[in-house]
Design an enzyme around this catalytic site. Structure first.
Site, PDB file in Angstrom:
ATOM      1  N   THR A 121       0.818  -1.211   0.000  1.00 57.71           N
ATOM      2  CA  THR A 121       0.000   0.000   0.000  1.00 57.71           C
ATOM      3  C   THR A 121       0.855   1.267   0.000  1.00 57.71           C
ATOM      4  OG1 THR A 121      -1.539  -1.216   1.371  1.00 57.71           O
ATOM      5  CG2 THR A 121      -1.912   1.131   1.170  1.00 57.71           C
ATOM      6  N   PHE A 392      -3.314  -7.621   4.618  1.00 56.01           N
ATOM      7  CA  PHE A 392      -1.909  -7.224   4.806  1.00 56.01           C
ATOM      8  C   PHE A 392      -1.526  -5.962   4.070  1.00 56.01           C
ATOM      9  CE2 PHE A 392      -2.601 -11.720   4.328  1.00 56.01           C
ATOM     10  CZ  PHE A 392      -2.528 -12.078   5.647  1.00 56.01           C
ATOM     11  N   CYS A 393      -2.446  -5.011   3.952  1.00 47.04           N
ATOM     12  CA  CYS A 393      -2.125  -3.774   3.253  1.00 47.04           C
ATOM     13  C   CYS A 393      -1.508  -4.069   1.908  1.00 47.04           C
ATOM     14  CB  CYS A 393      -1.179  -2.892   4.057  1.00 47.04           C
ATOM     15  SG  CYS A 393      -1.824  -2.462   5.643  1.00 47.04           S
ATOM     16  N   ASN A 394      -1.917  -5.135   1.293  1.00 46.08           N
ATOM     17  CA  ASN A 394      -1.361  -5.457  -0.019  1.00 46.08           C
ATOM     18  C   ASN A 394      -2.519  -5.947  -0.880  1.00 46.08           C
ATOM     19  OD1 ASN A 394      -0.123  -6.617  -2.249  1.00 46.08           O
ATOM     20  ND2 ASN A 394       1.711  -7.127  -1.073  1.00 46.08           N
TER      21      ASN A 394
END
Ligand SMILES: *Cc1c(COP(=O)(O)O)cnc(C)c1O
Ligand SMILES: *[C@@H]1O[C@H](CO)[C@@H](O)[C@H](O)[C@H]1NC(C)=O
Ligand SMILES: *[C@@H]1O[C@H](CO)[C@@H](O)[C@H](O)[C@H]1NC(C)=O
Ligand SMILES: *[C@@H]1O[C@H](CO)[C@@H](O)[C@H](O)[C@H]1NC(C)=O
Ligand SMILES: *[C@@H]1O[C@H](CO)[C@@H](O)[C@H](O)[C@H]1NC(C)=O
Ligand SMILES: *[C@@H]1O[C@H](CO)[C@@H](O)[C@H](O)[C@H]1NC(C)=O
Ligand SMILES: *[C@@H]1O[C@H](CO)[C@@H](O)[C@H](O)[C@H]1NC(C)=O
Length: 795
Positions: A121, A392-394
C-alpha cells in the site's frame, strides 16, 4: 525500565506464546535491550546539531552506524548514502515528494510512475501525490516485466532524460514471493518492460522492507537507486526508525522542496533564499533525527551478528522452517481426502532465492468451503498462537491470489467490508487470508505447535503432525520418493540461537505429559527414536512400528576407519548430532542430507560393506564420502556413516530370548523405562539431575508412567494401545548413562546411585519385542497417551 527478559519471554514456550508474525514485526533479543540500556545510562548523547562534546559523541556514533548500515548491504559510501527516516513508508514518501517528475504536456511524454501490482500500500500510495502533478501512473503485472521485454531499437535518441520511476518489492509481504533482483539492472538498462517502451532515464526503487528481514541484500549485485527499509522488521528494535538508501548519483536529481532544521547550507528567513546542504544525508534528514534509536541500531547489528553469524544463516534457517511448514500443511487432508489448506504461493518453496519465510493461506472445511480468517484468528488466539490475518495492506497481491476482481472489491466495500475489519467472507468468498512468518529466533517447535493447532481445530478427522509425517515417510520407505534424513551438528552459527533460548525441557512441550495423568497407572508418556545409533534422540508423539522396531530407529550408525561402531562410551559428542525428517533445514554448513530410501542402485556411491554390532555380523551399505567427511570433521577422527542393507537379516542365534529381526540396535527391538523407577533413583543421587535429564541418559524408546519403581522387571507381557509386546529381558547398564545427553559431558551419576540402590544389580528398563501381523508389516502405530496393560509372570 525493567530489563528482565520482557520480549524474550515471548520465545519462552513456558508462557505458551507461539509468535508467528515476524513479517509484521520480529522479536528482539533481551541482550540487545540490555546492552542499549547500559550504553545510554553510561553515556550522555546530545543533539547531533550542537557542537559540544556530548553532541560530538552522538554525531560520531551515528557516523559509525551509517557506515555499518551501508556495510550490511555491501554498499560503498562512495556510491550510496543513508538517509534516516521514521520508517519505510516515510522513505517512500520522501522519494515521491522529491523525485523530479516531469508532467505530461501536450504531446511530449512526461514521467511515468510504474509499480508492480504486488506492491505494498505504501508504494501504491505514492500515486496520490504523482497523479495530482499530471504524472502517468502505470501498474505492471509481475509477469509482464519479462514477457513484454524487448530490445530497444538501435540508434534511438539517447539524449532524452525524462525521469521515470519503477517500483517493486524485493519480497512480497503477502506471499513471501521474491522477485528477481536482476530486474534492477534490467529496468535501468531499459531491457525490461515497461522501460523498453519509453525513452528517458529509468530509476528503480526496490522496496526491501520485507526482504531484508530474513535475507541478505547485496547492492553491488543489484544497484537499485532507492531502497527504503524499516529497521524493526530486521531487528525487532528500535521501532520508528527506517532509512532510504540512495545512490549518490540518483540523489543528485532529487528536488528539495520543504526544508527543515539541519538541511540547509544557508537560507534567509525574510527572503525566498535557500541553498541545501551539499551532503545528501544532511539535505534530506529534516529536523533532528531519532538519534538514540540510531545508536540502538549499533546494538541491533551487534546482537544479530553475534547470535546468528549473519543473514545467510538466517535465510537458511527461516526458509527451512517455512518449507517444512509448507510441506506438511499442504499435505494435510480431512477424513474424506479433501485438502485442509489452500496455500497462496507461486512456487513450491524450492529455494530461498525465490521464496521468503512467509506462508499465506486459507483453511477449508471438509466440504471445501473456506473458513473465514477471523475464525482462524480467534481460535489461534485460544492456543496463544499469534498470526496475521486480513489483506496485509497489499490489495494487489490479495486480489490476484484470492481471485477478487475490482468489481467484487468495490462490492465488498458496499457490503460493509473495510481494510482491517473482521468481515472475512462475503458470499462465501474470502476477503483476506492467514499469514504465518518466521524470524531467526523461530524454532522447529513453533512450526509443530502451529501445525498441531490446525490439525486439532480444523481437521475433521484430527491427525497429529507425526501421523502426517509418518504417512510421508511410509511412502518414502516403500517406493523411494526423494525424502531425506537431515542431520545437524552444533557447529553452525544458527545453533547459537538455541542457546539464547529456553532450555530443552521447556521446548519439549509438545510431547509433554499433563501432570494429572501421571496419577493414572501405566500410560505411554514419550516415544523416542534414534535414527543413528548412539546419536541424539528424536522425540515423536505418534510413530509407526516396522518389522525391526520403531520405523528408522537405529537405521544408521557411525563407524571408525576400521569399520568398528562408535558409541558414546568412546565418543560422547555423538549425542549432539541431531536429525530431522522431511529435511526441515536445507543442506548447508551445519546440516547434511542422506536419502531415506535404501536402494543401492539409485545411489551408486553407496557400497556394500561389513560390520559388527554386539558380536553379530551385519551387512551394511556405506552412505558415501560426503557424509563421511562431514562427520569426520565434527568428531575429529576419520569415520563413516553406514546403514543396514535392506535385504539383510541379522542372525540372532546368540540371542534366543529376543529372536526377532533387529536393526543396528544392540540387544532388542524396543527399550522401555518407567518414570517411577527414574524418580526413585534420582532421589538417592547427590547430584541435581532433573528427571528429564536422567530419562534422556537411559536412551529408551518408550517411557511410561508406572506405579512402583522397578515393577516392570517382573512383567512378562504388555499391551500398549492395541499392540502386544513381549518382555525380553532387563537392560544392563554401564558408564554410558553418565553422558549428559544435552552437553556430551560425563558424570558419575546416575550409575553410582543406581548401583547402590539396586544392590549391585545394575539393570534399568526392560527390552521388548513385538510380532507384527504378517499381512501388514507396518500397520501398527504407537501414540503417546496410550494405556498400558501389563501382565506379570504367573507364580
Ligand atoms: C512493512 C512493509 C512496508 C511498510 O513499512 P512501514 O514500516 O510500515 O513503513 C512497505 N513495504 C513492504 C514490502 C513491507 O513489508
Ligand atoms: C558500534 O559497535 C561496534 C561493534 O560492537 C563497536 O566497535 C563500536 O564502538 C560501536 N560504536 C559506537 C560508537 O558505540
Ligand atoms: C554526509 O554526511 C554524513 C553524515 O554526516 C556522512 O556520514 C557522510 O559520509 C557524508 N557524505 C558525503 C558524501 O560526504
Ligand atoms: C509412491 O507411492 C504412492 C502411493 O502408492 C504414489 O502415489 C507415488 O506416486 C509413488 N511415488 C513414486 C516416486 O513412485
Ligand atoms: C535430499 O538430498 C539431496 C542431496 O543433498 C538433494 O539433492 C535433494 O534435493 C534432497 N531432497 C529433499 C526432498 O530435500
Ligand atoms: C541384496 O543381496 C545381494 C546378495 O545377496 C547383494 O548383492 C545386494 O547388493 C543386496 N542389495 C542391497 C540393496 O543391499
Ligand atoms: C518382583 O517379583 C519379586 C518376586 O516375586 C518380588 O519379590 C518383587 O517385590 C517384585 N518386584 C516388584 C517391584 O513388584
Amino acid at each position: 525500565f525493567s530489563h528482565h527478559h520482557f520480549n524474550s519471554k515471548i520465545n519462552n514456550h513456558n508462557d505458551g506464546i507461539t509468535y508467528l508474525d515476524h513479517a509484521g514485526a520480529t522479536l528482539y533479543p533481551e541482550s540487545l535491550v540490555r546492552d542499549f540500556c547500559s550504553d545510554i545510562s553510561r553515556n550522555i548523547y546530545g543533539n547531533p546539531h550542537s557542537h559540544n562534546p556530548s553532541s560530538r559523541l552522538t554525531h560520531d556514533t551515528m557516523e559509525g552506524v551509517r557506515f555499518r548500515v551501508l556495510q550490511h548491504f555491501n554498499a560503498p559510501p562512495e556510491e550510496y548514502s543513508v538517509i534516516f527516516t521514521s520508517g519505510c513508508t516515510a522513505a517512500l514518501k520522501l522519494v515521491a515528494e522529491s523525485f523530479p517528475w516531469r508532467p505530461q504536456v501536450e504531446g511530449a511524454a512526461g514521467s511515468h510512475f510504474c509499480y508492480l501490482t504486488d506492491c505494498h500500500t505504501s508504494v501504491v500510495g505514492m500515486r496520490g501525490l504523482t497523479s495530482g502533478w499530471g504524472v502517468v501512473t502505470l501498474p505492471v503485472i509481475p509477469q509482464e516485466v519479462e514477457s513484454r521485454a524487448k530490445d530497444v531499437a538501435e540508434g534511438e535518441d539517447v539524449t532524452c532524460q525524462t525521469p521515470h520511476l519503477f517500483c517493486y518489492p524485493a519480497q512480497s509481504n503477502f506471499s513471501g514471493r521474491k522477485y528477481p533482483l536482476s530486474h534492477v539492472r534490467g529496468i535501468q538498462a531499459r531491457r525490461l518492460y515497461p522501460a523498453c517502451e519509453l525513452r528517458g532515464r529509468w530509476l528503480v526503487l526496490l522496496d526491501a522492507a520485507s526482504h531484508v528481514s530474513c535475507s541478505p541484500l547485496n547492492l553491488q549485485d543489484c544497484p537499485a537507486d532507492f531502497i527504503p527499509i524499516s529497521f524493526y522488521k530486521m531487528f525487532g528494535f528500535p521501532t520508528g526508525l527506517g532509512a532510504l538508501l540512495v545512490r549518490n548519483d540518483a540523489a543528485g536529481i532529487l528536488k528539495k522542496t520543504y526544508f527543515g532544521g539541519g538541511t540547509a547550507a544557508a537560507y534567509l528567513s525574510g527572503e525566498h533564499y535557500y541553498v541545501h546542504s551539499a551532503n545528501i544525508s544532511d539535505r534530506f534528514e529534516d529536523g533532528t533525527v531519532s538519534f538514540l534509536d540510531i545508536i540502538a541500531l549499533n546494538h541491533s547489528f551487534d546482537a544479530l551478528y553475534k547470535i546468528t553469524g549473519g543473514m545467510h544463516n538466517i535465510q537458511q534457517h527461516t526458509f527451512g522452517l517455512a518449507r517444512y511448514t509448507y510441506m506438511l500443511l499442504s499435505s494435510l487432508c480431512h477424513g474424506n481426502g479433501r485438502p485442509v489448506a489452500r496455500i497462496y504461493t507461486e512456487g513450491q518453496f524450492e529455494s530461498p532465492s525465490t521464496q521468503g519465510a512467509i506462508l499465506n493461506f486459507n483453511l477449508m472445511d471438509s466440504r471445501g468451503q473456506i473458513i473465514g480468517y477471523s475464525q482462524v484468528d480467534r481460535m489461534a488466539g485460544l492456543y496463544n498462537i499469534h498470526v496475521r490475518t486480513g489483506c496485509f495492506c497489499n490489495t494487489g497481491a490479495c486480489q490476484s491470489f484470492l481471485g477478487i476482481t475490482n468489481q467484487q472489491m468495490k462490492r465488498n466495500l458496499q457490503a460493509g467490508h473495510v481494510c482491517g475489519d473482521s468481515i472475512d467472507l462475503v458470499d462465501g468468498q474470502p476477503t483476506g487470508s492467514v499469514r504465518v512468518s518466521f524470524g531467526y529466533m523461530s524454532t522447529f517447535e513453533d512450526c509443530q505447535r502451529f501445525l498441531n493447532f490446525v490439525a486439532e481445530c480444523f481437521v475433521e478427522k484430527p491427525v497429529t503432525v507425526d501421523q502426517l509425517m509418518m504417512q510421508k515417510l511410509k511412502t518414502a520407505a516403500s517406493n523411494g520418493s526423494n525424502q531425506n534424513l537431515t542431520i545437524k551438528i552444533p557447529n553452525g552459527e544458527i545453533c547459537k540461537v538455541v542457546e539464547e533460548k529456553p532450555t530443552e525441557a521447556s521446548l519439549r512441550g509438545f510431547g509433554r505429559r499433563d501432570s494429572n495423568s501421571q496419577r493414572e497407572a501405566y500410560k505411554l508418556t514419550n516415544i523416542y527414536i534414534y535414527p543413528i545409533k548412539s546419536c541424539a534422540a528424536y522425540e515423536v508423539h505418534d510413530w509407526l512400528l516396522g518389522p525391526l522396531g520403531l520405523l528408522y530407529d537405529r537405521g544408521w550408525m557411525v563407524v571408525n576407519e576400521n569399520g568398528v561402531c562408535l558409541s558414546q562410551k568412546r565418543e560422547p559428542r555423538l549425542c549432539l548430532i541431531q536429525f530431522f525428517f522431511l529435511s526441515h533445514c536445507p543442506a548447508g554448513m551445519d546440516t547434511i542430507s542422506v536419502p531415506l530410501e535404501n536402494n543401492i542402485q539409485k545411489h551408486p556411491s553407496h557400497r556394500v560393506c561389513q560390520s559388527k554390532v554386539c558380536g553379530d555380523r551385519v551387512e551394511t551399505v556405506d552412505c558415501g564420502d560426503e557424509a563421511a567427511s562431514w562427520l569426520s570433521d565434527f568428531l575429529g577422527q576419520p569415520c563413516r556413516l553406514i546403514r543396514q542393507s535392506s535385504n539383510f537379516t541379522r542372525d540372532m542365534k546368540k540371542r534366543p530370548a529376543t529372536s526377532m529381526p533387529l536393526s543396528l540396535v544392540n540387544e532388542a527391538q524396543y527399550l522401555m523405562i518407567s518414570r517411577a523407577s527414574v524418580e526413585q533413583d534420582y532421589s538417592e543421587g547427590d547430584q541435581l539431575l532433573d528427571t528429564q535429564n536422567v530419562i534422556s541418559r537411559f536412551r529408551a524408546n518408550l517411557v511410561i508412567t508406572g506405579v512402583e519403581p522397578f515393577e516392570e522387571d517382573n512383567w512378562s507381557h504388555l499391551i500398549i494401545g492395541n499392540t502386544q509386546f513381549v518382555v525380553a529381558g532387563q537392560c544392563g547398564r554401564c558408564q554410558m548413562v553418565g553422558v549428559d545427553q544435552e552437553t556430551g559431558t560425563k558424570t558419575k551419576e546416575p550409575l553410582l546411585s543406581l548401583s547402590a540402590s539396586r544392590g549391585g544389580k545394575v539393570t534399568f528398563g526392560v527390552y521388548l519385542t513385538c510380532q507384527l501381523p504378517k499381512d501388514s508389516p507396518t500397520a501398527s502405530v504407537l501414540s503417546v497417551g496410550s494405556v498400558i496393560k501389563p501382565e506379570s509372570e504367573g507364580p
